[in-house]
Write an enzyme that holds these catalytic residues in place. Structure first.
Site, mmCIF file in Angstrom:
data_model
loop_
_atom_site.group_PDB
_atom_site.id
_atom_site.type_symbol
_atom_site.label_atom_id
_atom_site.label_comp_id
_atom_site.label_asym_id
_atom_site.label_seq_id
_atom_site.Cartn_x
_atom_site.Cartn_y
_atom_site.Cartn_z
ATOM 1 N N CYS A 289 0.186 0.557 -9.344
ATOM 2 C CA CYS A 289 0.922 0.618 -8.075
ATOM 3 C C CYS A 289 2.152 -0.276 -8.021
ATOM 4 O O CYS A 289 2.903 -0.219 -7.047
ATOM 5 C CB CYS A 289 -0.011 0.276 -6.918
ATOM 6 S SG CYS A 289 -1.401 1.426 -6.769
ATOM 7 N N CYS B 205 -0.479 -5.293 -4.790
ATOM 8 C CA CYS B 205 -1.588 -5.319 -5.737
ATOM 9 C C CYS B 205 -1.492 -4.081 -6.612
ATOM 10 O O CYS B 205 -0.727 -3.158 -6.336
ATOM 11 C CB CYS B 205 -2.924 -5.341 -5.003
ATOM 12 S SG CYS B 205 -3.148 -3.941 -3.867
#
Length: 469
Positions: A128, A449
């Site tokens: 991500c 994250c």
């Protein structure tokens, strides 16, 4: 209550005592001088960042490949900046679920967008934070003198994920391709069994642990005692703020996309839904049943989209007649236990990048933190505000502190705008820069994250000449 939560978290074996010494060495950060514009890499700037509308998977982009989305973001950036394509020295794109046909999506999208074939391009993947990695890769190349003008971006299509045949079936088909005689091929075909035909569907799960990210988020929320109500409230906040920002015309980073079949021009995100606490409370747990707290309503959704940004030096921008929006300052990457700390990247990255820049939480005017799940971002905020976490996991005397909620994701976030895995990092950066200008702030932090227990953080400073779109 917070102290109890943190002790409970440690009791869940976040990290064994014998690893604390190693952790101390890993995260020990030397004292830096106070924040200054003068950095080793020079004044590298963000000129502009764009994205095509982020759409729910299976909707208007469902017939397009990821590279199509990347191409549209490149075209949109070039049009918005009026940039001569021949001045682009390098292109870096991030993506997560790769299409075999376009494994170097950066190169294929660049060629399709009309970038000169002499312009090199490569693709990065870091879950991500892939497009944050593309941004910092561009920064590194410019700092090293390898190029002057770079485009960094990311793209993802969750509508067009590769579905593979079983491994056994793939083996048979590869052998058939090499078979020289009909009898050899017939013998291979006779070995096919019904279970060989079952496809391997992609799963958003950790390879190392086999656990889905949603289940990990549920455990993390429980460890930090983040309630279902808190999560639903945060999700409602995200959608409400995104809707307000859209209505006020703040999403100036969006560039429209005309669908190839000519059926329509897509101009805005379609995942923003302002619900009610009652409706959110009626949704069933999605991962840990029946007592989990992560639901479809407080999770980011599967999204198609792409983004791109123009990065160069302040001197080169002036030479090209471009007005920068922001300086790209310090950045860090972190990694930790991918099982129990999978989604705690911001809790580790933010204190480190602040210390690296000689800043404190109170110095930051704008925060843009990725919202994978409401439970995930709330757990990170609690960790940032915990002295115990700082002392035992960051080897710091005191907590960094949590961001002022009035400065955090005030235009919504991934829960509402959407989260095309490879494209979110540029969206975070673009919104941070645009918010600094609109809100007359000076400094911003972006953080996210990522799968594998990783994370990133970056400090962004408003350029004095930056103007609202």
């Amino acid at each position: 209550m917070m102290q109890t939560s943190i002790h409970h978290l440690r009791n869940r074996a976040f990290i064994s005592k014998d690893k604390l010494g190693l952790l101390h060495k890993t995260f020990q950060v030397s004292k830096r001088p106070q924040y200054s514009q003068e950095r080793a890499q020079g004044n590298i700037v963000l000129v502009e960042g764009v994205r095509i509308p982020f759409l729910l998977s299976g909707t208007d982009y469902s017939k397009l490949m990821s590279y199509d989305l990347a191409r549209e973001s490149l075209i949109g950036l070039i049009k918005k900046t009026n940039l001569p394509v021949d001045v682009v020295d390098y292109i870096v794109y991030g993506t997560v679920i790769q299409e075999v046909k376009t494994s170097n999506i950066a190169r294929e999208a660049a060629l399709a967008a009309g970038i000169p074939e002499q312009t090199p391009a490569h693709t990065v993947t870091m879950a991500c934070i892939s497009s944050i990695q593309s941004i910092t890769s561009a920064i590194g190349m410019i700092s090293a003198g390898a190029c002057d003008v770079a485009i960094a971006g990311g793209a993802e299509s969750m509508s067009d994920v590769p579905i593979r045949l079983s491994r056994k079936m793939r083996e048979i088909m590869l052998k058939m391709n090499k078979a020289k005689t009909f009898s050899q091929k017939l013998q291979l075909v006779s070995g096919i069994r019904p279970n060989h035909l079952a496809p391997e569907l992609p799963s958003i799960a950790e390879f190392s642990s086999g656990e889905t990210m949603g289940k990990s988020a549920d455990r993390l929320a429980a460890a930090f005692k983040v309630t279902r109500e808190e999560q639903d409230e945060y999700a409602l906040r995200s959608h409400t703020l995104a809707n307000e920002a859209r209505e006020k015309g703040y999403f100036t980073d969006i560039v429209p996309v005309s669908l190839p079949d000519g059926s329509k021009t897509v101009k805005e995100d379609n995942g923003i839904r302002v619900s009610t606490m009652y409706k959110l409370s009626q949704l069933n747990p999605a991962f840990v049943k029946p007592h989990g707290t992560i639901t479809p309503g407080n999770s980011s959704f599967l999204t198609d989209g792409a983004s791109a940004c123009l990065i160069t030096t302040e001197e080169k921008a002036k030479e090209l007649g471009l007005t920068p929006k922001a300086y790209l300052r310090q950045f860090v990457y972190v990694a930790q236990d991918p099982h129990n700390q999978l989604l705690l990247g911001p809790a580790y990255a933010i204190p480190l990048v602040l210390e690296k820049a000689g800043l404190e939480v109170r110095d930051i005017d704008v925060w843009e933190i990725h919202e994978a799940f409401a439970g995930q971002i709330l757990a990170n905020l609690k960790a940032l505000d915990s002295d115990w976490f700082a002392q035992n996991y960051m080897c710091q005397d005191t907590k960094a502190g949590g961001p002022d909620m009035e400065k955090l994701n005030t235009w919504g976030g991934s829960l509402s705008i959407g989260h095309p895995f490879g494209a979110t990092g540029v969206r975070l950066l673009s919104h941070a820069a645009n918010r600094l200008i609109r809100e007359d702030g000076k400094l911003a932090v972006i953080s996210a994250c990522a799968a594998g227990g990783q994370g990133a953080g970056m400090v962004v400073e408003r350029h004095p000449n930056g103007k609202p779109d």
